[in-house]
Design a protein around this motif. Structure first.
Motif, PDB file in Angstrom:
ATOM      1  N   UNK A  42      -1.799  -4.585  -2.239  1.00 33.06           N
ATOM      2  CA  UNK A  42      -1.748  -6.029  -1.996  1.00 33.06           C
ATOM      3  C   UNK A  42      -3.105  -6.674  -2.259  1.00 33.06           C
ATOM      4  N   UNK A  43      -4.170  -5.874  -2.226  1.00 30.24           N
ATOM      5  CA  UNK A  43      -5.510  -6.402  -2.454  1.00 30.24           C
ATOM      6  C   UNK A  43      -6.348  -6.481  -1.202  1.00 30.24           C
ATOM      7  N   UNK A  44      -5.898  -5.851  -0.124  1.00 30.25           N
ATOM      8  CA  UNK A  44      -6.639  -5.875   1.131  1.00 30.25           C
ATOM      9  C   UNK A  44      -7.352  -4.548   1.399  1.00 30.25           C
ATOM     10  N   UNK A  45      -7.573  -3.765   0.365  1.00 27.85           N
ATOM     11  CA  UNK A  45      -8.210  -2.462   0.533  1.00 27.85           C
ATOM     12  C   UNK A  45      -9.651  -2.551   1.012  1.00 27.85           C
ATOM     13  N   UNK A  46     -10.324  -3.645   0.740  1.00 27.17           N
ATOM     14  CA  UNK A  46     -11.709  -3.795   1.141  1.00 27.17           C
ATOM     15  C   UNK A  46     -11.898  -4.277   2.570  1.00 27.17           C
TER      16      UNK A  46
END
Length: 74
Positions: A42-46
């Protein structure tokens, strides 16, 4: 449908909180690993794990409230 989504989010939330504890059962930490993979897609890995856990907890709570509000009244 909302209740099933709440159950799935609750399981993921519990898994994320379990992944913060190295003494948690392996199967529960595995659910946390699944959430990590999904968050990365989703793009929330950071985002920090604890912050993701709190966000999932809030989202699960809001969705549970919505499911309770939308249930048929009779």
């Amino acid at each position: 449908m909302l209740v099933l989504m709440v159950a799935a989010l609750a399981a993921l939330t519990l898994g994320v909180f379990a992944s913060l504890n190295p003494n948690a059962p392996l199967w529960l930490r595995s659910v946390g690993s699944l959430e990590t993979v999904l968050s990365g897609q989703v793009g929330l890995g950071g985002v920090a794990t604890f912050t993701r856990a709190l966000g999932l907890m809030a989202l699960t709570s809001l969705l549970a409230g919505l499911a309770a509000y939308c249930k048929p009244r009779g």
